[in-house]
Design a protein around this motif. Structure first.
Motif, PDB file in Angstrom:
ATOM      1  N   VAL A 154      76.233  83.827  83.785  1.00 53.53           N
ATOM      2  CA  VAL A 154      75.341  83.433  84.876  1.00 53.53           C
ATOM      3  C   VAL A 154      76.086  83.736  86.168  1.00 53.53           C
ATOM      4  N   SER A 198      76.985  69.676  85.523  1.00 57.29           N
ATOM      5  CA  SER A 198      76.194  70.350  84.484  1.00 57.29           C
ATOM      6  C   SER A 198      74.927  69.592  84.096  1.00 57.29           C
ATOM      7  N   THR A 201      71.662  71.462  83.891  1.00 54.36           N
ATOM      8  CA  THR A 201      71.536  72.541  82.915  1.00 54.36           C
ATOM      9  C   THR A 201      70.564  72.153  81.803  1.00 54.36           C
ATOM     10  N   VAL A 205      70.101  75.756  77.077  1.00 55.16           N
ATOM     11  CA  VAL A 205      71.316  76.511  77.415  1.00 55.16           C
ATOM     12  C   VAL A 205      72.502  75.971  76.631  1.00 55.16           C
TER      13      VAL A 205
END
Length: 253
Positions: A154, A198, A201, A205
């Motif tokens: 990413v 995170s 997220t 993922v």
């Protein structure tokens, strides 16, 4: 020097990965300087829970004078200087691929902010620690990096560029400071499940990352923190200038 004999500064040590690092060090018997910027309640709770081991102190690690004051206060509190530094603090970042700035939107200010949070902060703590580490011919500096430098799956341009610069600084610092008994290394993680950075997220993922690793799991903050103990322990006394990737085997070297 055993970990239990060390005074370790953990920047951003009251939340997320930093908290896991602080807790791992406490379990090893170290005295821990928990630096925080906004997580005052969590930092002070650690100090209350472990009054003999933890000293909590607020400082902006991108500000040289505040870092110097942090080191002075820690030395006064413990009666001895900081022996080891874990440069963990992360400046205002979320791992959200949809919200990341694309090349067309990226600004020099955004890049500079992440550079300050990674490289300038590490420079500030290294300089503040240097004289005392030289005097005792011992020091351990561990910088926290990312496997996105090796595998930018990413394209977080600002964050990854800053961590790449920190990796270079890790290696040049190791070269210069080795003669003083100061080891400088980096541990680079992948996406951790989970931290404040995170939490944005998507679960899909994390599932994809887990399926892609030999261990078939996503690395946790506790697992990553445990690996940091390698570079702080006497077993790594001949190891410096290295970058250890701790992500369950997802990225190789």
């Amino acid at each position: 020097m055993q970990i239990s004999e060390q005074i370790v500064l953990v920047t951003g040590g009251a939340r997320g990965l930093g908290l896991a690092i602080s807790q791992a060090l406490i379990a090893e018997g170290a005295q821990v300087v928990v630096n925080y910027f906004s997580s005052q309640t969590a930092a002070q709770q650690l100090a209350l829970d472990f009054p003999q081991q933890v000293f909590a102190y607020q400082a902006d690690v991108t500000d040289k004078s505040q870092v110097e004051q942090l080191f002075t206060a820690a030395k006064a509190h413990f009666g001895a200087s900081i022996t080891s530094v874990v440069n963990n603090a992360l400046i205002d970042f979320q791992f959200n691929g949809d919200a990341r700035p694309k090349i067309a939107e990226l600004t020099a200010q955004t890049l500079q902010q992440q550079f300050n949070g990674a490289v300038v902060a590490a420079l500030n703590t290294t300089q503040a620690a240097l004289e005392d580490m030289q005097n005792v011919h011992f020091g351990r500096i561990v910088n926290i990096g990312t496997n996105l430098v090796q595998n930018p799956v990413v394209p977080y341009h600002d964050y990854t560029a800053a961590k790449a610069a920190l990796l270079a600084f890790t290696r040049t610092a190791a070269h210069e400071l080795g003669e003083y008994g100061i080891n400088v290394n980096m541990l680079s993680g992948g996406l951790l499940q989970s931290t404040d950075a995170s939490k944005a997220t998507p679960d899909a993922v994390f599932d994809l990352i887990a399926a892609s690793t030999p261990l078939r799991t996503v690395t946790t903050p506790d697992e990553f923190a445990a690996a940091i103990m390698i570079f702080l322990s006497p077993y790594s006394r001949a190891v410096t200038g290295q970058n250890l990737i701790v992500d369950g085997g997802l990225v190789k070297g």
